[in-house]
Design a protein around this motif. Structure first.
Motif, PDB file in Angstrom:
ATOM      1  N   GLN A 104      35.903  40.287  46.406  1.00 38.41           N
ATOM      2  CA  GLN A 104      36.250  41.334  46.684  1.00 38.41           C
ATOM      3  C   GLN A 104      37.180  41.675  45.728  1.00 38.41           C
ATOM      4  OE1 GLN A 104      36.019  42.499  50.772  1.00 38.41           O
ATOM      5  NE2 GLN A 104      33.886  43.610  50.271  1.00 38.41           N
ATOM      6  N   TYR A 105      38.790  41.115  46.170  1.00 39.34           N
ATOM      7  CA  TYR A 105      40.038  41.451  45.155  1.00 39.34           C
ATOM      8  C   TYR A 105      39.577  41.168  43.549  1.00 39.34           C
ATOM      9  CZ  TYR A 105      44.827  41.403  44.273  1.00 39.34           C
ATOM     10  OH  TYR A 105      46.124  40.999  43.877  1.00 39.34           O
ATOM     11  N   LYS A 106      39.216  40.183  43.366  1.00 44.81           N
ATOM     12  CA  LYS A 106      38.765  39.896  41.538  1.00 44.81           C
ATOM     13  C   LYS A 106      38.120  40.991  41.533  1.00 44.81           C
ATOM     14  CE  LYS A 106      38.888  34.765  41.078  1.00 44.81           C
ATOM     15  NZ  LYS A 106      38.815  33.617  40.760  1.00 44.81           N
ATOM     16  N   SER A 107      36.855  41.607  41.672  1.00 43.73           N
ATOM     17  CA  SER A 107      36.511  43.500  40.948  1.00 43.73           C
ATOM     18  C   SER A 107      37.071  43.823  41.340  1.00 43.73           C
ATOM     19  CB  SER A 107      34.555  42.713  41.653  1.00 43.73           C
ATOM     20  OG  SER A 107      35.159  43.345  43.080  1.00 43.73           O
ATOM     21  N   LEU A 108      38.232  44.094  42.107  1.00 40.89           N
ATOM     22  CA  LEU A 108      38.972  45.867  42.512  1.00 40.89           C
ATOM     23  C   LEU A 108      40.180  45.087  40.855  1.00 40.89           C
ATOM     24  CD1 LEU A 108      39.869  48.216  43.492  1.00 40.89           C
ATOM     25  CD2 LEU A 108      41.571  46.819  44.426  1.00 40.89           C
ATOM     26  N   ARG A 130      32.927  56.112  31.860  1.00 41.53           N
ATOM     27  CA  ARG A 130      34.056  55.546  33.387  1.00 41.53           C
ATOM     28  C   ARG A 130      33.682  54.153  33.758  1.00 41.53           C
ATOM     29  NH1 ARG A 130      34.378  60.865  36.931  1.00 41.53           N
ATOM     30  NH2 ARG A 130      35.659  62.613  35.395  1.00 41.53           N
ATOM     31  N   PRO A 131      34.167  53.689  33.831  1.00 39.05           N
ATOM     32  CA  PRO A 131      34.030  52.381  34.187  1.00 39.05           C
ATOM     33  C   PRO A 131      33.568  52.892  35.979  1.00 39.05           C
ATOM     34  CG  PRO A 131      36.642  52.648  33.307  1.00 39.05           C
ATOM     35  CD  PRO A 131      35.678  54.294  33.362  1.00 39.05           C
ATOM     36  N   ILE A 132      32.976  51.791  36.420  1.00 35.84           N
ATOM     37  CA  ILE A 132      32.897  51.539  37.885  1.00 35.84           C
ATOM     38  C   ILE A 132      33.354  51.034  38.756  1.00 35.84           C
ATOM     39  CG2 ILE A 132      30.195  51.953  39.433  1.00 35.84           C
ATOM     40  CD1 ILE A 132      28.665  52.069  36.713  1.00 35.84           C
ATOM     41  N   ALA A 133      33.597  51.751  39.664  1.00 37.49           N
ATOM     42  CA  ALA A 133      34.350  51.151  40.464  1.00 37.49           C
ATOM     43  C   ALA A 133      33.631  50.604  41.747  1.00 37.49           C
ATOM     44  CB  ALA A 133      34.534  52.419  41.866  1.00 37.49           C
ATOM     45  N   PRO A 134      33.698  49.403  42.783  1.00 35.12           N
ATOM     46  CA  PRO A 134      33.152  48.458  43.301  1.00 35.12           C
ATOM     47  C   PRO A 134      32.572  49.558  44.603  1.00 35.12           C
ATOM     48  CG  PRO A 134      35.253  47.716  42.603  1.00 35.12           C
ATOM     49  CD  PRO A 134      35.000  48.372  42.382  1.00 35.12           C
TER      50      PRO A 134
END
Length: 142
Positions: A104-108, A130-134
């Protein structure tokens, strides 16, 4: 009954209803009055070169306004996730169990990197790019 238009006030007047009219009021047809002042139009009414009312086409935001709006969105997204990053780093630093998994931290961090780089992308400022948030991020922020 006669109908009038004033470029100074950008208003319409009817002689039977308005006892006082601006000095620049010019007579217009009933059809013009009805078409411009009593029904929805696509745009706004404004004075033409001859002082008569015309429809001014609706215009959307300028490119600069769109770019600024999207940069503001990007900045809000970065700020919104700052606390999640800080909490994770603090938890790691003091040896506590972390709220986020390593994945999760890496994807954030990947999302935040995409946000920072987005204004330089050729697709900027297209909303669909737009970039998509996790999907789990919103729950971490609330």
């Amino acid at each position: 009954m006669k109908y009038f238009y004033s470029a100074k006030t950008n208003g319409a007047y009817i002689d039977a209803l308005n006892t006082v009219m601006p000095d620049d009021a010019v007579e217009i047809s009933k059809k013009t009055y009805v078409n411009l002042f009593t029904v929805p139009i696509n745009g706004t009414v404004g004075p033409g070169k001859d002082g008569l009312p015309i429809v001014i086409a609706a215009s959307g935001p300028t490119d600069d306004e769109i770019f600024a709006r999207e940069r503001e969105w990007r900045d809000r997204e970065l700020l919104r996730s700052d606390g999640v990053v800080a909490r994770h780093r603090d938890q790691v630093e003091v040896g506590e169990a972390t709220t986020l998994t390593g994945v999760q931290y890496k994807s954030l961090q990947s999302y935040r990197s995409q946000l920072r780089n987005w204004p330089e992308q050729k697709e900027f400022p297209i909303l669909s790019s737009r970039p998509i948030a996790p999907d789990w991020l919103a729950a971490q922020i609330e």
